[in-house]
Design an enzyme around this catalytic site. Structure first.
Site, PDB file in Angstrom:
ATOM      1  N   ASP A  39       0.864  -1.381   0.241  1.00  0.00           N
ATOM      2  CA  ASP A  39       0.389   0.185   0.009  1.00  0.00           C
ATOM      3  C   ASP A  39       0.750   1.532   0.117  1.00  0.00           C
ATOM      4  O   ASP A  39       1.555   1.657   0.605  1.00  0.00           O
ATOM      5  CB  ASP A  39      -1.178  -0.023   1.436  1.00  0.00           C
ATOM      6  N   GLU A  63      -1.245   6.000  -8.059  1.00  0.00           N
ATOM      7  CA  GLU A  63      -2.301   6.755  -7.818  1.00  0.00           C
ATOM      8  C   GLU A  63      -2.580   8.478  -9.285  1.00  0.00           C
ATOM      9  O   GLU A  63      -0.982   8.884  -9.373  1.00  0.00           O
ATOM     10  CB  GLU A  63      -1.785   7.186  -6.342  1.00  0.00           C
ATOM     11  N   HIS A  74      -7.495  10.250   3.921  1.00  0.00           N
ATOM     12  CA  HIS A  74      -7.129   9.767   4.493  1.00  0.00           C
ATOM     13  C   HIS A  74      -7.158   9.513   6.125  1.00  0.00           C
ATOM     14  O   HIS A  74      -7.585  10.710   6.783  1.00  0.00           O
ATOM     15  CB  HIS A  74      -5.765   9.004   4.678  1.00  0.00           C
ATOM     16  N   GLY A  75      -7.607   8.623   7.015  1.00  0.00           N
ATOM     17  CA  GLY A  75      -7.504   9.521   8.420  1.00  0.00           C
ATOM     18  C   GLY A  75      -9.000   9.110   9.095  1.00  0.00           C
ATOM     19  O   GLY A  75      -9.577   9.123   8.226  1.00  0.00           O
ATOM     20  N   HIS A  89      -9.197   5.108  -2.117  1.00  0.00           N
ATOM     21  CA  HIS A  89      -8.509   4.727  -0.905  1.00  0.00           C
ATOM     22  C   HIS A  89      -9.577   6.841   0.315  1.00  0.00           C
ATOM     23  O   HIS A  89     -10.401   6.133  -0.451  1.00  0.00           O
ATOM     24  CB  HIS A  89      -7.264   6.035  -1.110  1.00  0.00           C
ATOM     25  N   GLY A  90      -9.344   5.753   1.209  1.00  0.00           N
ATOM     26  CA  GLY A  90      -9.646   6.755   1.970  1.00  0.00           C
ATOM     27  C   GLY A  90     -10.648   6.304   2.637  1.00  0.00           C
ATOM     28  O   GLY A  90     -12.123   7.253   2.655  1.00  0.00           O
ATOM     29  N   SER A 135     -12.889   4.340   4.770  1.00  0.00           N
ATOM     30  CA  SER A 135     -13.338   3.757   6.279  1.00  0.00           C
ATOM     31  C   SER A 135     -14.954   5.118   6.007  1.00  0.00           C
ATOM     32  O   SER A 135     -14.236   5.976   5.503  1.00  0.00           O
ATOM     33  CB  SER A 135     -12.634   4.288   7.473  1.00  0.00           C
ATOM     34  N   ASN A 140     -10.435   1.045  -0.047  1.00  0.00           N
ATOM     35  CA  ASN A 140      -9.212   0.304   1.077  1.00  0.00           C
ATOM     36  C   ASN A 140      -9.687   0.983   2.098  1.00  0.00           C
ATOM     37  O   ASN A 140     -10.234   1.988   2.334  1.00  0.00           O
ATOM     38  CB  ASN A 140      -7.978   1.618   0.568  1.00  0.00           C
ATOM     39  N   ASP A 170      -8.939   1.185   6.301  1.00  0.00           N
ATOM     40  CA  ASP A 170      -7.601   0.798   7.180  1.00  0.00           C
ATOM     41  C   ASP A 170      -8.150   1.522   9.428  1.00  0.00           C
ATOM     42  O   ASP A 170      -8.564   0.778   9.478  1.00  0.00           O
ATOM     43  CB  ASP A 170      -6.013   1.785   6.872  1.00  0.00           C
TER      44      ASP A 170
HETATM   45  P1  13P Z   1      -8.810   4.634   5.488  1.00  0.00           P
HETATM   46  O1  13P Z   1      -7.984   6.016   5.903  1.00  0.00           O
HETATM   47  O2  13P Z   1     -10.307   5.926   5.132  1.00  0.00           O
HETATM   48  O3  13P Z   1      -9.222   3.215   6.183  1.00  0.00           O
HETATM   49  O4  13P Z   1      -8.038   4.647   4.388  1.00  0.00           O
HETATM   50  C1  13P Z   1      -7.552   3.541   3.831  1.00  0.00           C
HETATM   51  C2  13P Z   1      -6.444   3.338   3.096  1.00  0.00           C
HETATM   52  O5  13P Z   1      -6.554   4.108   2.022  1.00  0.00           O
HETATM   53  C3  13P Z   1      -5.327   2.754   3.048  1.00  0.00           C
HETATM   54  O6  13P Z   1      -4.252   3.156   1.313  1.00  0.00           O
HETATM   55  O1  G3H Z   2      -3.138   5.030   3.675  1.00  0.00           O
HETATM   56  C1  G3H Z   2      -1.918   4.822   4.705  1.00  0.00           C
HETATM   57  C2  G3H Z   2      -3.145   3.412   5.045  1.00  0.00           C
HETATM   58  O2  G3H Z   2      -4.280   3.872   5.930  1.00  0.00           O
HETATM   59  C3  G3H Z   2      -1.926   3.563   6.186  1.00  0.00           C
HETATM   60  O3  G3H Z   2      -1.501   4.131   7.472  1.00  0.00           O
HETATM   61  O4  G3H Z   2       0.719   3.964   6.761  1.00  0.00           O
HETATM   62  O5  G3H Z   2      -0.059   4.353   9.142  1.00  0.00           O
HETATM   63  O6  G3H Z   2       0.433   1.734   8.436  1.00  0.00           O
HETATM   64  P1  G3H Z   2       0.101   3.616   7.431  1.00  0.00           P
HETATM   65 ZN    ZN Z   3      -4.295   4.654   0.609  1.00  0.00          ZN
END
Ligand code: 13P
Ligand code: G3H
Ligand code: ZN
Length: 317
Positions: free
Chosen positions: A81, A133, A179-180, A210-211, A213, A253, A255
């Protein structure tokens, strides 16, 4: 069984999306594999650069190999990733990853193309697929922070040119997610118009969101009630996953939501058992809760009950 994302995307395109989940430790790994079998879903295990250096990258690889033996019916891809060029080469050389992401989205268009093209050549020579990307998401990745104002949506014309010139196998498009745990501050929302435009120019081509969540409010409230401070956390409505899939998004995605499950379980556990110190007690609860979370998420992605179909497809070659 470890597969590339190619066949998974072929099966999913226009109908559903494959969940791509990040892992860092044993508990996440066990919960992830269990959850995907509960919902009978193919999936993608994601390893970030940060995860590779959290302990030792060989530890993560060994855990995934072990999970493959423990859960032999699982069908999944192993994906790097947000890799930089050197980390992509490292993963391609390792022979373990079936898919890598080169993220040169912070570079200018021509540099992004040049770097991505080099990674695609190295990966394809070994039968490994590449996600790239274009555009920039807001939020925080391991060592890159993009302010919401600086985030750039993907330009559909550029996306077509980028894919044609690099030969990448899938493209992460910036459509307003970040993200986040703190997405959509201000007036931001998802730009399905951008997805629709890209799909028109690149029909049948797999896109990645991505992003994604959802940052469930109930989860945030429970974390805050157990001592957390996540005021204003907000995410993507999971009911948007299937409309996005119809527009060509085949990989979604997630996380942060898994991290929230971890935080809630551990905060509540030690709040309710201040005398506790056995790490296995909350660990067991987390594995079960994480498995349930994954299975539920897969229903939202539409990837539930797809294992038989994918297995038959893979058997045909
Ligand atoms: P989230 O922070 O929304 O879970 O996104 C995760 C992500 O895009 C990992 O590549
Ligand atoms: O996009 C980022 C993912 O959520 C991974 O997070 O780089 O803190 O492992 P990380
Ligand atoms: Zn990502």
């Amino acid at each position: 069984m470890i597969v590339t994302t190619k066949k998974l995307f072929e099966a999913a395109y226009g109908k559903f999306a494959i969940g791509a989940y990040n892992i860092n430790n044993i508990e996440q790994t066990m919960g992830l594999f269990q959850g995907n079998l509960m919902s009978q879903s193919p999936f993608i295990v994601q390893i970030s650069k940060g995860a590779r250096s959290y302990t030792d990258k060989r530890m993560l690889e060994a855990m995934i190999r072990a999970a493959d033996e423990i859960f032999p019916e699982s069908i999944f891809a192993v994906h790097l990733d947000h890799g930089d060029e050197q980390t992509c080469y490292d993963c391609i050389e390792s022979g373990f990853y079936s898919s890598v992401m080169i993220d040169a989205s912070h570079e200018d268009f021509e540099t992004n193309i040049a770097i991505t093209k080099r990674v695609v050549e190295a990966a394809h020579a070994k039968g490994i697929v590449v996600e790239a990307e274009l555009g920039q998401l807001g939020g925080v990745e391991e060592d890159i922070k993009v302010a919401e104002a600086d985030a750039k949506l993907t330009d559909p014309e550029q996306a077509k040119e980028f894919v044609e010139r690099t030969g990448c196998d899938s493209l992460a498009a910036a459509i307003g997610t970040s993200h986040g745990a703190f997405k959509f501050s201000g007036t931001q929302g998802l730009h399905f118009d951008v997805l629709a435009e890209i799909q028109k120019l690149l029909p049948g081509y797999p896109l990645v969101m991505h992003g994604s969540s959802s940052v469930p409010q109930e989860e945030v409230e429970r974390i805050n009630a157990a001592g957390g401070k996540l005021a204003g956390a907000k995410g993507v409505d999971a009911d948007q996953f299937l409309p996005a899939a119809k527009l060509g998004v085949t990989k979604i995605n997630i996380d942060t939501d898994g991290r929230l499950v971890w935080t809630r379980v551990h905060r509540e556990f030690f709040r309710d058992k201040p005398e506790g110190f056995d790490l296995r007690a909350p660990g067991k609860i987390f594995m079960a809760e994480y498995a349930k979370f994954i299975a539920d998420k897969n229903v939202k992605l539409g990837s539930d009950n797809k294992l038989d179909e994918i297995r038959a497809m893979l058997a045909q070659g």
